[in-house]
Design a protein around this motif. Structure first.
Motif, PDB file in Angstrom:
ATOM      1  N   VAL A  99       0.831  -1.212   0.000  1.00 22.30           N
ATOM      2  CA  VAL A  99       0.000   0.000   0.000  1.00 22.30           C
ATOM      3  C   VAL A  99       0.860   1.254   0.000  1.00 22.30           C
ATOM      4  O   VAL A  99       0.579   2.214  -0.736  1.00 22.30           O
ATOM      5  CB  VAL A  99      -0.950  -0.017   1.214  1.00 22.30           C
ATOM      6  N   PHE A 103       1.025   4.088  -2.811  1.00 23.51           N
ATOM      7  CA  PHE A 103       0.687   5.454  -2.415  1.00 23.51           C
ATOM      8  C   PHE A 103       1.741   6.442  -2.887  1.00 23.51           C
ATOM      9  O   PHE A 103       1.421   7.546  -3.346  1.00 23.51           O
ATOM     10  CB  PHE A 103       0.526   5.517  -0.902  1.00 23.51           C
ATOM     11  N   TRP A 107       1.576   0.971  -8.656  1.00 22.42           N
ATOM     12  CA  TRP A 107       1.385  -0.400  -8.214  1.00 22.42           C
ATOM     13  C   TRP A 107       2.401  -1.349  -8.845  1.00 22.42           C
ATOM     14  O   TRP A 107       2.764  -2.378  -8.246  1.00 22.42           O
ATOM     15  CB  TRP A 107      -0.041  -0.864  -8.529  1.00 22.42           C
ATOM     16  N   HIS A 234     -13.010  -3.651   6.750  1.00 24.55           N
ATOM     17  CA  HIS A 234     -12.618  -2.661   5.739  1.00 24.55           C
ATOM     18  C   HIS A 234     -13.753  -1.683   5.462  1.00 24.55           C
ATOM     19  O   HIS A 234     -13.545  -0.459   5.396  1.00 24.55           O
ATOM     20  CB  HIS A 234     -12.194  -3.379   4.461  1.00 24.55           C
ATOM     21  N   ALA A 238     -13.561   2.222   6.329  1.00 25.99           N
ATOM     22  CA  ALA A 238     -13.528   3.121   5.177  1.00 25.99           C
ATOM     23  C   ALA A 238     -14.805   3.941   5.056  1.00 25.99           C
ATOM     24  O   ALA A 238     -14.742   5.172   4.865  1.00 25.99           O
ATOM     25  CB  ALA A 238     -13.296   2.314   3.898  1.00 25.99           C
ATOM     26  N   ASP A 244      -8.522   6.508   5.020  1.00 28.68           N
ATOM     27  CA  ASP A 244      -7.990   6.309   3.681  1.00 28.68           C
ATOM     28  C   ASP A 244      -7.152   5.025   3.652  1.00 28.68           C
ATOM     29  O   ASP A 244      -7.067   4.300   4.643  1.00 28.68           O
ATOM     30  CB  ASP A 244      -7.159   7.522   3.247  1.00 28.68           C
ATOM     31  N   GLU A 245      -6.534   4.735   2.508  1.00 30.63           N
ATOM     32  CA  GLU A 245      -5.843   3.457   2.343  1.00 30.63           C
ATOM     33  C   GLU A 245      -4.651   3.318   3.295  1.00 30.63           C
ATOM     34  O   GLU A 245      -4.379   2.230   3.800  1.00 30.63           O
ATOM     35  CB  GLU A 245      -5.376   3.305   0.893  1.00 30.63           C
ATOM     36  N   THR A 246      -3.920   4.401   3.533  1.00 33.02           N
ATOM     37  CA  THR A 246      -2.764   4.306   4.418  1.00 33.02           C
ATOM     38  C   THR A 246      -3.183   4.060   5.860  1.00 33.02           C
ATOM     39  O   THR A 246      -2.544   3.291   6.581  1.00 33.02           O
ATOM     40  CB  THR A 246      -1.917   5.584   4.321  1.00 33.02           C
ATOM     41  N   LEU A 248      -5.963   2.575   6.728  1.00 30.42           N
ATOM     42  CA  LEU A 248      -6.498   1.217   6.759  1.00 30.42           C
ATOM     43  C   LEU A 248      -5.380   0.195   6.885  1.00 30.42           C
ATOM     44  O   LEU A 248      -5.476  -0.750   7.672  1.00 30.42           O
ATOM     45  CB  LEU A 248      -7.310   0.945   5.491  1.00 30.42           C
ATOM     46  N   ILE A 249      -4.310   0.371   6.120  1.00 29.29           N
ATOM     47  CA  ILE A 249      -3.238  -0.619   6.155  1.00 29.29           C
ATOM     48  C   ILE A 249      -2.423  -0.499   7.440  1.00 29.29           C
ATOM     49  O   ILE A 249      -1.760  -1.459   7.857  1.00 29.29           O
ATOM     50  CB  ILE A 249      -2.336  -0.482   4.910  1.00 29.29           C
TER      51      ILE A 249
END
Length: 465
Positions: A99, A103, A107, A234, A238, A244-246, A248-249
């Protein structure tokens, strides 16, 4: 990854560790390169299948080589603590690295990083590892490759049905119906072939082993209770908390802490102090109850990220405790050496494949039916005649209802799973407690004696009359 266990030892006794690592590294480099450039889903699925096979073979080649360094007496409970702390920690860390790489860059960079690390591994292997082959040289003869393909196809069909069943509306679609029939045919043919083949890929001895059956039942119950990890966590973090994704991870760090502590706890209690299997199972289910209870009682709109440490820590610790304990129980189940790898294949399928797909499929279908019902109940008062709803756009009202319905539905499902978890924990505690639940669950022999006494008393009364 699961289907390879049955032939891991055969490949280890056929090729040297150096050859295995070099070949697996080359195949994984090619797989990462294909994943970067392909746009074909069938090619991607086939590539991931091949990559999973060689990934597990390389992992086994490394771990089996250093096994006697870790435990000279081959205490498998100690060895499995090491295996799970490495494998599960790598899973959590790889998600974090992926991730953050996506970010900050793109990818595709993650695949190129993996290619570079695999190339470094191959270089170190070529320079530092001697080409010494195992003295027990066994050629690759007598392996039921047809059975391996059929079992792999059955597992793929099972996974496809569980993952895409909701998307295709289950057996109303030709895709799910065809996958179900194909999976059943593959399983039936394999079971039929196991009755007369001398060396089937998975034999009846492995399928009917008591410890294998017990581990399968425990996995199904436990990972169904933990299935909310894949369905709710998730979406809750979310959609409700707005992570956000960061962010979440970053929750993976809490799970990683639970994995490390869980492996350490299992090492000192189960491997060193020889705690009982049922005691360790009770500890694992108790942590699962804590995980479910925390989300049921404290689920809200304004939960901080740090407040999720307790449930995620408990989930990580519970998962590794149950996995280590029941993998060790399969090893110590008295299986012959040729059957033991087959039992590992069954364990991998039930623990990894079924545990990661069946429970989420059931919970997802539950959510699919409960969410509209709760939304209809919550939105019943939001009409044009309700002054509280006047002045708000329709889209805003609909979004507010859907958000509140999601929270209510999640709490409802967590509550029922919490009841099931508490019931499972009580059954485990009562199964070996000195307080026997004879008044609640009498034995069949006691029931027969009671019935015989009632029949005899009725006969004596009738004779007296």
């Amino acid at each position: 990854m699961s289907i390879n266990f049955a032939v891991m030892f055969r490949i280890k006794f056929r090729y040297s560790t150096r050859t295995q690592l070099l070949v697996c590294g080359a195949v994984l480099i090619a797989a990462n390169a294909i994943c970067v450039g392909t746009t074909s889903v069938p090619l991607l699925v086939a590539t991931c299948f091949v990559a999973g096979w060689f990934r597990m073979q390389a992992t086994f080649a490394c771990n089996s080589t250093i096994q006697l360094w870790l435990t000279p007496v081959r205490n498998m409970s100690i060895f499995f603590c090491y295996v799970y702390i490495v494998v599960d920690s790598a899973i959590q860390l790889s998600g974090i690295v992926t991730v953050y790489t996506i970010f900050h860059f793109e990818w595709k960079y993650m695949h190129w990083i993996m290619i570079g690390l695999l190339a470094l591994m191959m270089l170190l292997t070529a320079l530092l590892v001697r080409p010494v082959r195992c003295p027990m040289y066994i050629p690759l003869l007598g392996i039921d490759w047809i059975g391996a393909g059929l079992w792999a196809l059955f597992m793929l069909c099972f996974t496809f049905v569980c993952v895409y069943g909701n998307f295709y509306d289950w057996w109303e679609s030709a895709e799910i119906t065809g996958s179900t029939l194909l999976g059943l045919v593959c399983a039936g043919v394999n079971l039929w072939r196991a009755g007369f083949l001398r060396h089937p890929y998975i034999s009846y001895a492995a399928l009917r082993n008591r410890n294998v059956v017990r581990a399968t039942c425990v996995y199904l119950v436990f990972f169904t209770l933990m299935a909310t990890e894949h369905v709710f966590e998730h979406s809750y973090a979310a959609n409700i908390l707005g992570f956000d994704e960061t962010n979440l991870i970053d929750l993976n760090w809490y799970v990683l802490a639970g994995i490390i502590v869980g492996c350490g706890f299992t090492y000192f209690t189960f491997a060193i102090r020889k705690w009982r299997y049922k005691t360790m199972t009770a500890v694992g289910f108790a942590l699962a109850v804590i995980y479910l209870a925390y989300f049921y009682f404290f689920l809200d709109y304004g939960v901080e990220k740090e407040a999720l440490f307790v449930p995620l820590f408990a989930r990580g610790a519970a998962s590794v405790i149950i996995s280590i304990v029941y993998l060790t129980s399969i090893l110590q189940g008295g299986l012959p050496f040729m059957v033991f790898p087959q039992a590992l294949t069954i364990n991998g399928f039930t623990g990894a494949v079924m545990g990661a797909t069946l429970g989420p499929a059931l919970i997802g279908e539950w959510l699919r039916h409960a969410l509209p019902r709760n939304a209809a109940l919550l939105g019943a008062r939001l009409t044009d005649f309700n002054p509280d709803s006047s002045g708000m756009p329709l889209s805003g009202l609909f979004g507010m209802v859907q958000r509140q319905a999601l929270v209510v539905t999640i709490k409802e499902i967590y509550g029922w799973l919490l009841i099931a978890g508490i019931f499972s924990l009580l059954m485990i505690l009562l199964s070996y407690s000195p307080i026997r639940p004879a008044a609640i669950l009498p034995k069949w022999s006691s029931i027969r004696r009671i019935i015989k006494r009632l029949v005899r008393s009725e006969r004596s009364i009738s004779l007296q009359d």
